[in-house]
Write a protein that holds these residues in place. Structure first.
Motif, PDB file in Angstrom:
ATOM      1  N   ASP A 102      -5.989   2.175  -2.351  1.00 46.47           N
ATOM      2  CA  ASP A 102      -6.293   1.721  -1.002  1.00 46.47           C
ATOM      3  C   ASP A 102      -7.431   0.715  -1.022  1.00 46.47           C
ATOM      4  OD1 ASP A 102      -4.450   3.462  -0.105  1.00 46.47           O
ATOM      5  OD2 ASP A 102      -5.833   4.880   0.819  1.00 46.47           O
ATOM      6  N   THR A 145       0.829  -1.211   0.000  1.00 44.35           N
ATOM      7  CA  THR A 145       0.000   0.000   0.000  1.00 44.35           C
ATOM      8  C   THR A 145       0.862   1.259   0.000  1.00 44.35           C
ATOM      9  OG1 THR A 145      -0.201  -0.225   2.407  1.00 44.35           O
ATOM     10  CG2 THR A 145      -2.036  -1.031   1.076  1.00 44.35           C
ATOM     11  N   HIS A 172      -3.434   1.876   8.227  1.00 40.30           N
ATOM     12  CA  HIS A 172      -3.825   1.440   6.886  1.00 40.30           C
ATOM     13  C   HIS A 172      -4.962   2.274   6.299  1.00 40.30           C
ATOM     14  CE1 HIS A 172      -4.377  -1.379   3.587  1.00 40.30           C
ATOM     15  NE2 HIS A 172      -5.674  -1.414   3.857  1.00 40.30           N
TER      16      HIS A 172
END
Length: 275
Positions: free
Chosen positions: A265, A89, A169
């Motif tokens: 994402d 990511t 995240h």
């Protein structure tokens, strides 16, 4: 980022949602959990640094299960590729997750080090798999004192890292701030987390009782101990996977979704259809 305060009864709902979503994709979630645990076990084989590396992988493994549970809650099938979600990511979040892993390893080893001051490291060696647990060791007063101290110290460590992988995240929060926001969220929702923990304890105890009865029945009809042992191990793995599946719902209800996402994402954990 807005912190949500939820009623205590939400803790029971988190448990129910974790179990419900697990059974939507039992094979996929069980396989992913097994693979993450296997990767951590393999990491322990590295010379000298193995145990520390395995500990450092735990936040990434937790994130993988959180993302997988979010996928399953939206009726999508989690894939084994989610095992590497923390590492694909972008460099910034990769570095943040690696920092979280390093801090967790240091914190956990610190807990073990403090417990070693009481019993000379016997509990730490048993817990980390470096020594067998014998009856004599288990009945030692120093061993028991070290065990209770480690458990007491692990609670705040666990709360620090509970939401941190998800905050890094999905909200792109720096690691140290993620730890702070995580423990604040757990504290502010103390009632819900208490009900959550007690509910899971009840689930584990009920499953343990059911397995004991099953093993007794299997023994009565002449089924071998190896099969009974296999059933118990499989049940324990499934219960652990259910528990980790439920973590994403504690995160989802504790923090408002991010306003925007960066391209590439994974979507933030949305509302569960059973919610």
């Amino acid at each position: 980022m807005k912190l949500n305060i939820v009623p205590a009864r939400t803790g029971l709902q988190w448990v129910r949602q974790g179990i419900t979503v697990f059974w939507r994709q039992p094979m996929a979630l069980s396989a992913l959990f097994f693979m993450t645990m296997a990767a951590m076990s393999l990491a322990t084989l590295l010379p000298l640094v193995g145990p520390a590396v395995a500990l450092a992988l735990l936040p990434s493994a937790t994130l993988a299960m959180m993302v997988a549970a979010a996928e399953a809650s939206q009726n999508r099938t989690p894939t084994p590729a989610l095992m590497l979600v923390a590492f694909r990511t972008g460099k910034q979040r990769l570095n943040a997750m690696m920092s979280l892993g390093a801090m967790y390893a240091v914190g956990f080893l610190g807990v073990m080090g403090l417990s070693a001051l009481i019993d000379g490291g016997e509990f730490a060696r048993v817990y980390l798999g470096g020594a067998p647990l014998t009856r004599e060791v288990a009945e030692s007063g120093d061993f028991q004192a070290a065990m209770w101290l480690a458990m007491l110290l692990y609670v705040p460590l666990s709360l620090l890292f509970w939401h941190a992988p998800g905050l890094v995240h999905w909200h792109n929060v720096p690691p140290v701030k993620a730890l702070f926001f995580s423990i604040v969220a757990c504290w502010r929702n103390f009632g819900a987390f208490t009900v959550y923990g007690l509910s899971w304890l009840g689930v584990f105890l009920a499953a343990g009782l059911a397995m004991s009865l099953l093993v007794t029945l299997l023994a009565a009809v002449g089924i071998g101990a190896s099969m009974a042992g296999g059933i118990m191990v499989a049940t324990a793995m499934m219960l652990a996977a259910m528990f980790f599946t439920s973590v994403v719902f504690t995160f989802r209800d504790s923090f408002a979704p991010p306003d925007a996402q960066t391209d590439g994402d994974e979507p933030a954990p949305g509302a569960d259809p059973s919610h």
